[in-house]
Design a protein around this motif. Structure first.
Motif, PDB file in Angstrom:
ATOM      1  N   GLU A 196       0.815  -1.213   0.000  1.00 46.02           N
ATOM      2  CA  GLU A 196       0.000   0.000   0.000  1.00 46.02           C
ATOM      3  C   GLU A 196       0.853   1.269   0.000  1.00 46.02           C
ATOM      4  OE1 GLU A 196      -2.529  -0.265   3.383  1.00 46.02           O
ATOM      5  OE2 GLU A 196      -3.505  -2.138   2.716  1.00 46.02           O
ATOM      6  N   LEU A 197       2.151   1.115   0.328  1.00 42.91           N
ATOM      7  CA  LEU A 197       3.039   2.273   0.346  1.00 42.91           C
ATOM      8  C   LEU A 197       3.679   2.545  -1.014  1.00 42.91           C
ATOM      9  CD1 LEU A 197       4.833   1.678   3.775  1.00 42.91           C
ATOM     10  CD2 LEU A 197       2.980   3.267   3.267  1.00 42.91           C
ATOM     11  N   VAL A 198       3.325   1.763  -2.017  1.00 40.27           N
ATOM     12  CA  VAL A 198       3.860   1.989  -3.350  1.00 40.27           C
ATOM     13  C   VAL A 198       3.231   3.234  -3.957  1.00 40.27           C
ATOM     14  CG1 VAL A 198       4.045   1.080  -5.693  1.00 40.27           C
ATOM     15  CG2 VAL A 198       4.378  -0.446  -3.738  1.00 40.27           C
ATOM     16  N   GLY A 199       4.076   4.149  -4.406  1.00 34.83           N
ATOM     17  CA  GLY A 199       3.611   5.364  -5.074  1.00 34.83           C
ATOM     18  C   GLY A 199       4.171   5.425  -6.476  1.00 34.83           C
ATOM     19  N   PRO A 200       3.924   6.521  -7.166  1.00 39.34           N
ATOM     20  CA  PRO A 200       4.367   6.614  -8.565  1.00 39.34           C
ATOM     21  C   PRO A 200       5.879   6.603  -8.728  1.00 39.34           C
ATOM     22  CG  PRO A 200       3.448   8.701  -7.788  1.00 39.34           C
ATOM     23  CD  PRO A 200       3.112   7.683  -6.762  1.00 39.34           C
ATOM     24  N   ARG A 201       6.618   6.970  -7.683  1.00 39.66           N
ATOM     25  CA  ARG A 201       8.075   7.009  -7.791  1.00 39.66           C
ATOM     26  C   ARG A 201       8.756   5.920  -6.968  1.00 39.66           C
ATOM     27  NH1 ARG A 201       9.402  13.531  -7.480  1.00 39.66           N
ATOM     28  NH2 ARG A 201       8.138  14.135  -9.291  1.00 39.66           N
ATOM     29  N   THR A 202       7.989   5.006  -6.444  1.00 39.32           N
ATOM     30  CA  THR A 202       8.573   3.926  -5.639  1.00 39.32           C
ATOM     31  C   THR A 202       9.302   2.930  -6.527  1.00 39.32           C
ATOM     32  OG1 THR A 202       6.790   4.115  -4.014  1.00 39.32           O
ATOM     33  CG2 THR A 202       8.091   2.090  -3.985  1.00 39.32           C
ATOM     34  N   GLU A 203      10.540   2.623  -6.166  1.00 37.26           N
ATOM     35  CA  GLU A 203      11.273   1.566  -6.865  1.00 37.26           C
ATOM     36  C   GLU A 203      10.968   0.242  -6.171  1.00 37.26           C
ATOM     37  OE1 GLU A 203      15.809   0.305  -8.271  1.00 37.26           O
ATOM     38  OE2 GLU A 203      15.475   2.169  -7.143  1.00 37.26           O
ATOM     39  N   VAL A 204      10.443  -0.700  -6.912  1.00 41.69           N
ATOM     40  CA  VAL A 204      10.044  -1.999  -6.354  1.00 41.69           C
ATOM     41  C   VAL A 204      11.075  -3.052  -6.743  1.00 41.69           C
ATOM     42  CG1 VAL A 204       8.275  -3.794  -6.291  1.00 41.69           C
ATOM     43  CG2 VAL A 204       7.612  -1.371  -6.427  1.00 41.69           C
ATOM     44  N   VAL A 205      11.611  -3.741  -5.729  1.00 40.10           N
ATOM     45  CA  VAL A 205      12.539  -4.846  -5.951  1.00 40.10           C
ATOM     46  C   VAL A 205      11.801  -6.137  -5.651  1.00 40.10           C
ATOM     47  CG1 VAL A 205      14.701  -5.926  -5.246  1.00 40.10           C
ATOM     48  CG2 VAL A 205      14.534  -3.430  -5.355  1.00 40.10           C
ATOM     49  N   GLU A 206      11.541  -6.919  -6.682  1.00 40.01           N
ATOM     50  CA  GLU A 206      10.898  -8.223  -6.509  1.00 40.01           C
ATOM     51  C   GLU A 206      11.962  -9.230  -6.077  1.00 40.01           C
ATOM     52  OE1 GLU A 206       7.810  -8.798  -6.522  1.00 40.01           O
ATOM     53  OE2 GLU A 206       6.947  -7.036  -7.540  1.00 40.01           O
ATOM     54  N   LEU A 207      11.792  -9.749  -4.871  1.00 38.94           N
ATOM     55  CA  LEU A 207      12.790 -10.670  -4.337  1.00 38.94           C
ATOM     56  C   LEU A 207      12.714 -12.047  -4.984  1.00 38.94           C
ATOM     57  CD1 LEU A 207      12.555  -9.712  -0.560  1.00 38.94           C
ATOM     58  CD2 LEU A 207      14.411  -9.162  -2.133  1.00 38.94           C
ATOM     59  N   ASP A 208      11.530 -12.465  -5.411  1.00 39.20           N
ATOM     60  CA  ASP A 208      11.366 -13.777  -6.064  1.00 39.20           C
ATOM     61  C   ASP A 208      11.983 -14.897  -5.231  1.00 39.20           C
ATOM     62  OD1 ASP A 208      10.054 -12.686  -8.301  1.00 39.20           O
ATOM     63  OD2 ASP A 208      11.977 -12.169  -9.230  1.00 39.20           O
ATOM     64  N   GLY A 209      11.747 -14.846  -3.924  1.00 45.24           N
ATOM     65  CA  GLY A 209      12.227 -15.900  -3.045  1.00 45.24           C
ATOM     66  C   GLY A 209      13.626 -15.697  -2.499  1.00 45.24           C
ATOM     67  N   ARG A 210      14.304 -14.660  -2.960  1.00 37.41           N
ATOM     68  CA  ARG A 210      15.652 -14.383  -2.451  1.00 37.41           C
ATOM     69  C   ARG A 210      15.564 -13.781  -1.044  1.00 37.41           C
ATOM     70  NH1 ARG A 210      17.823 -10.479  -6.964  1.00 37.41           N
ATOM     71  NH2 ARG A 210      15.690  -9.697  -6.648  1.00 37.41           N
TER      72      ARG A 210
END
Length: 543
Positions: free
Chosen positions: A40-54
């Protein structure tokens, strides 16, 4: 407020365990730890790192390291990784031929086990470099290999006495044979051309890139000062801190000149104030109490043995008089300095603990956080004293394994009883001691995952699993990770780091796998893919 950075979709190691799958960062700090609700804290400038289990971890911290000498050596004659005398000499010859402009051949990192008795001769170097002086510290930097030209320039011959804090190795005729131990290194080391300020800054930034690539976000430089011809790193740290290129958080341990006494303490106070700037602080003092076991200079309570198993007259060296050490430590502690001890043999460990106890008795409880580094041989009677004194055990786990230097140059000269007291990580932890961890790079690899591998397995990465070194001293994976994160953060006085929790600084590391889901024998196979300091990415692995 929207997050600047969001990690999601993988296990997150919190103080409670792998209890979260998402972490949000804003303004350089962790603002949320949880699960899908953190999105819910994702905004238009948020960089999202998908861990994919890491696995997401707190940033690693090295509690005892020498990055600038390491960075300098990487650009000189680098002998790390050589295993035989022939291979080592070949590398020296090739380097000298490739650099005819160098007035001196400098570098280091050779292995003692490559040479008979751990002491290479000047004749080997003379054959490779007959025309220029050569000065090459060994892997542990407690001995140096020199050629005849270097000995000649230093005026070292059969009549030269051993310095009080070192030894000139000699042949049967009493002539210097080519290896200088401990303080004797300075006889030649002081003649070597110093690195320039630009060289030292470049070495620091080179080393910092390497450490960030290994997930290290902070460290304690274990020697800020002049010692055995090594360049003082202080200026490089201050320059980097002022120009903003110091991206790591660094605590410097100011060198205690072991040839002087308490009269140097006002100078240390002045240095602390003058050097501390930005991400670099100089609130520790390094007290080197003894040498190393391999060359017989680690300070032992009882004598070393000879090759036949008989007691010798040698109990190693105490570089700071134990009669005066409590006074020095008490005064430093009263001034708020952290004492960072090099204590490798059981006598040095006891001397350090006695000094900490004297400071506690005189000054009362304090938050100076003294720590003892290396701890190769610890008498069982002294193990519980760490917790009682509030002294952290600063371990270098990579050394706690069977390898030639241990099996050929250490165990036979300690004897079976003392050999069983080596690197007692498990016993220290069970007694209530706090553990921090470091590498002593360039003495050994700065890779925390390799150190964690040995702490957990007591076997070197890639080593024979049938030869476990003192298996009852193994740590669990969580315990070893804690030493490299929260434990080292404690001795570095970085209380807002070392744990993933709301409000903490966002010093974080992403591994390429969840090491908890893999066999412990595969820990060293893991790699760092992303390193953040204060929410800023300082390293990202190439795809």
């Amino acid at each position: 407020m929207p997050a600047d950075l969001l990690f999601t979709g993988g296990p997150v190691l919190t103080p409670e365990g792998r209890t979260a799958t998402a972490v949000a960062v804003a303004g350089g700090r962790i603002v949320a730890v949880g699960h899908d609700e953190v999105r819910e804290l994702v905004g238009p400038r948020t960089e999202v790192v998908e861990l994919d289990g890491r696995l997401l971890l707190p940033g690693f911290q090295d509690a005892h390291v020498h990055p600038i000498p390491a960075g300098l050596e990487l650009g000189q004659c680098d002998l790390t990784g050589t295993r035989t005398a022939e291979e080592t000499v070949a590398v020296v010859r090739a380097y000298a031929e490739a650099h005819p402009e160098r007035e001196w051949i400098l570098g280091g990192g050779w292995s003692m086990e490559a040479f008979e008795g751990g002491t290479p001769t000047k004749a080997l170097l003379d054959a490779a470099v007959p025309d220029r002086p050569v000065y090459l510290p060994n892997r542990d930097h407690h001995g140096a290999w020199v050629n005849s030209r270097a000995l000649e320039l230093a005026g070292i011959d059969a009549a030269t006495p051993d310095p009080d804090d070192g030894r000139i190795e000699r042949d049967a005729a009493g002539e210097p044979s080519g290896t200088l131990q401990e303080g004797a290194m300075q006889l030649v080391g002081r003649l070597t051309p110093p690195a320039t300020a630009a060289d030292r800054l470049a070495a620091l930034l080179h080393a910092q890139r390497h450490l960030h690539a290994l997930g290290i976000t902070a460290w304690q430089d274990a020697l800020v000062g002049d010692f055995l011809g090594m360049d003082d790193p202080a200026g490089a740290y201050v320059a980097a801190a002022r120009e903003g290129s110091l991206t790591a958080r660094v605590r410097g341990a100011l060198w205690w000149d072991r040839e002087r006494g308490a009269e140097q303490i006002p100078e240390l106070v002045e240095k602390q104030a003058a050097l501390s700037h930005g991400r670099f602080s100089a609130g520790s003092v390094k007290l080197m109490l003894d040498g190393v076991a391999e060359n017989g200079t680690a300070a032992l309570l009882d004598p070393y043995l000879d090759r036949c198993g008989c007691a010798t007259a040698n109990r190693g060296k105490s570089f700071i008089d134990a009669r005066h050490l409590p006074k020095y430590v008490t005064e430093l502690d009263a001034l708020g300095f952290q004492c960072h001890f090099h204590a490798l043999g059981d006598r040095a460990v006891r001397d350090a603990l006695d000094a900490v106890e004297a400071a506690r008795t005189a000054n009362g409880p304090s938050d100076t956080r003294p720590h003892l580094a290396h701890l190769q041989v610890v008498h069982p009677d002294d193990v519980p004293r760490f917790a009682r004194m509030g002294a952290t055990a600063n371990i270098q786990p990579l050394w706690a394994a069977h390898e030639p230097q241990m099996d050929e140059l250490t165990i036979p000269f300690l004897g079976s009883e003392r050999a069983a007291w080596q690197y007692p990580f498990g016993a220290l932890l069970r007694s209530g001691a706090r553990l921090a961890a470091g590498s002593d790079w360039p003495v050994s690899s700065p890779d925390p995952l390799q150190g964690i591998h040995v702490a957990v397995n007591r076997v070197a990465p890639g080593g024979d699993g049938s030869r476990v070194f003192l298996p009852h001293q193994r740590l669990t994976l969580t315990q070893a990770l804690t030493a490299y994160t929260a434990g080292s953060a404690h001795v570095n006085h970085l209380d807002e780091t070392g744990r993933i929790r709301v409000g903490a600084l966002a010093d974080l590391v992403v591994l390429d796998r969840d090491v908890f889901a893999e066999p412990v024998e595969a820990i060293a196979d893991a790699r760092v893919e992303l390193t953040c300091v204060g929410g800023e990415m300082v390293y990202a692995a190439r795809p």
